[in-house]
Scaffold this motif. Structure first.
Motif, short mmCIF file in Angstrom:
data_model
loop_
_atom_site.label_atom_id
_atom_site.label_comp_id
_atom_site.label_asym_id
_atom_site.label_seq_id
_atom_site.Cartn_x
_atom_site.Cartn_y
_atom_site.Cartn_z
N GLU A 169 32.73 18.87 32.68
CA GLU A 169 34.05 18.31 32.96
C GLU A 169 34.86 18.08 31.68
O GLU A 169 36.08 18.25 31.68
N LEU A 170 34.18 17.70 30.59
CA LEU A 170 34.89 17.57 29.32
C LEU A 170 35.44 18.93 28.86
O LEU A 170 36.51 19.00 28.25
N ARG A 171 34.72 19.99 29.19
CA ARG A 171 35.23 21.33 28.86
C ARG A 171 36.48 21.64 29.67
O ARG A 171 37.45 22.21 29.15
N HIS A 172 36.49 21.24 30.95
CA HIS A 172 37.72 21.42 31.74
C HIS A 172 38.87 20.63 31.11
O HIS A 172 39.99 21.13 31.03
N ALA A 173 38.58 19.42 30.65
CA ALA A 173 39.63 18.62 29.99
C ALA A 173 40.15 19.37 28.77
O ALA A 173 41.36 19.46 28.55
N GLN A 174 39.23 19.94 27.98
CA GLN A 174 39.62 20.72 26.81
C GLN A 174 40.48 21.92 27.21
O GLN A 174 41.48 22.23 26.55
N GLN A 175 40.10 22.58 28.29
CA GLN A 175 40.87 23.75 28.75
C GLN A 175 42.31 23.36 29.05
O GLN A 175 43.25 24.07 28.66
N PHE A 176 42.51 22.26 29.73
CA PHE A 176 43.87 21.82 30.05
C PHE A 176 44.61 21.34 28.81
O PHE A 176 45.77 21.67 28.60
N GLN A 177 43.94 20.56 27.98
CA GLN A 177 44.59 19.95 26.84
C GLN A 177 44.95 20.96 25.75
O GLN A 177 45.91 20.78 25.03
N LYS A 178 44.18 22.02 25.67
CA LYS A 178 44.43 23.03 24.63
C LYS A 178 45.15 24.25 25.19
O LYS A 178 45.32 25.24 24.48
N GLY A 179 45.52 24.20 26.46
CA GLY A 179 46.32 25.27 27.03
C GLY A 179 45.58 26.55 27.33
O GLY A 179 46.17 27.62 27.32
N ILE A 180 44.30 26.47 27.62
CA ILE A 180 43.51 27.67 27.90
C ILE A 180 43.75 28.19 29.31
O ILE A 180 43.66 29.37 29.57
N LEU A 181 44.11 27.32 30.22
CA LEU A 181 44.25 27.73 31.62
C LEU A 181 45.48 28.59 31.85
O LEU A 181 46.51 28.41 31.23
N MET A 182 45.35 29.50 32.80
CA MET A 182 46.48 30.34 33.18
C MET A 182 47.35 29.58 34.19
O MET A 182 46.94 28.57 34.73
N ASP A 183 48.52 30.06 34.45
CA ASP A 183 49.43 29.42 35.40
C ASP A 183 49.11 29.89 36.81
O ASP A 183 49.41 31.02 37.19
N ALA A 184 48.53 29.01 37.60
CA ALA A 184 48.11 29.35 38.95
C ALA A 184 49.30 29.71 39.84
O ALA A 184 49.15 30.45 40.81
N TYR A 185 50.48 29.19 39.53
CA TYR A 185 51.65 29.47 40.37
C TYR A 185 52.13 30.91 40.24
O TYR A 185 52.80 31.43 41.11
N LEU A 186 51.79 31.54 39.13
CA LEU A 186 52.21 32.92 38.91
C LEU A 186 51.15 33.93 39.32
O LEU A 186 51.40 35.13 39.31
N ASP A 187 49.95 33.44 39.65
CA ASP A 187 48.85 34.31 40.02
C ASP A 187 49.01 34.87 41.43
O ASP A 187 49.59 34.23 42.31
N THR A 188 48.50 36.05 41.62
CA THR A 188 48.32 36.57 42.97
C THR A 188 47.02 35.93 43.49
O THR A 188 46.23 35.41 42.70
N PRO A 189 46.79 35.93 44.79
CA PRO A 189 45.53 35.35 45.27
C PRO A 189 44.29 35.94 44.58
O PRO A 189 43.38 35.22 44.20
N LYS A 190 44.29 37.25 44.38
CA LYS A 190 43.13 37.89 43.73
C LYS A 190 43.00 37.44 42.28
O LYS A 190 41.91 37.08 41.83
N SER A 191 44.10 37.44 41.52
CA SER A 191 44.00 37.04 40.11
C SER A 191 43.69 35.55 39.98
O SER A 191 43.02 35.13 39.04
N TYR A 192 44.16 34.73 40.94
CA TYR A 192 43.84 33.31 40.92
C TYR A 192 42.33 33.11 41.04
O TYR A 192 41.73 32.35 40.27
N ILE A 193 41.71 33.80 41.98
CA ILE A 193 40.25 33.69 42.16
C ILE A 193 39.52 34.18 40.91
O ILE A 193 38.57 33.55 40.45
N GLN A 194 39.98 35.27 40.34
CA GLN A 194 39.36 35.78 39.11
C GLN A 194 39.51 34.78 37.96
O GLN A 194 38.55 34.52 37.24
N ASN A 195 40.70 34.22 37.81
CA ASN A 195 40.93 33.26 36.73
C ASN A 195 40.09 32.00 36.92
O ASN A 195 39.51 31.48 35.96
N GLN A 196 40.00 31.52 38.15
CA GLN A 196 39.19 30.33 38.42
C GLN A 196 37.72 30.60 38.12
O GLN A 196 37.01 29.73 37.61
#
Length: 143
Positions: A104-131
């Motif tokens: 969970e601390l790694r998830h916090a790092q992902q959000f805080q350091k901007g590693i996550l992709m923008d889920a709103y711009l993902d297609t359903p397939k790319s969202y699942i792949q990114n997750q």
């Protein structure tokens, strides 16, 4: 003057004594009892044994991530990026709690350091792949 300098250093306590004075070693722990504080300190102590664990804790502290135990969870843990709160299932054993906190601390790092992709711009397939990539990264960090 030398006596004054010596007396100043004698009165200072090392940072490691922080917890022995009943002060949390991590300033953003949220707890309701001394038992909860003790358990959270035990989990953090396990993580501090590795370089990765120490870095995860340092980043969380820098971003003021609150960490708490939660007895009402079905999951092992969670991180809420909106409230910047991390919860660990209070009913899990210490090994599970340590691995979950790292994850969970790694998830916090992902959000805080901007590693996550923008889920709103993902297609359903790319969202699942990114997750899948995000979870794999957090799981590998916790291992």
């Amino acid at each position: 003057m030398a006596e004054n300098i010596e007396s100043v250093f004698e009165k200072q306590k090392p940072a490691a004594d922080k917890q022995s004075e009943n002060q949390p070693s991590y300033p953003f722990l949220v707890y309701e009892s001394r038992e909860e504080l003790g358990r959270l300190e035990e989990i953090l102590g396990c993580l501090r044994q590795s370089k990765t664990g120490r870095q995860l804790i340092a980043d969380a502290e820098k971003h003021q991530t609150a960490i708490r135990l939660d007895s009402g969870m079905r999951a092992y843990g969670s991180y809420d990026e909106v409230t910047n709160n991390l919860k660990i299932n209070a009913g899990s054993d210490l090994n599970r709690q340590g691995g979950t906190m790292a994850h969970e601390l790694r998830h916090a790092q992902q959000f805080q350091k901007g590693i996550l992709m923008d889920a709103y711009l993902d297609t359903p397939k790319s969202y699942i792949q990114n997750q899948s990539v995000i979870e794999a990264d957090a799981s590998a960090t916790a291992a």
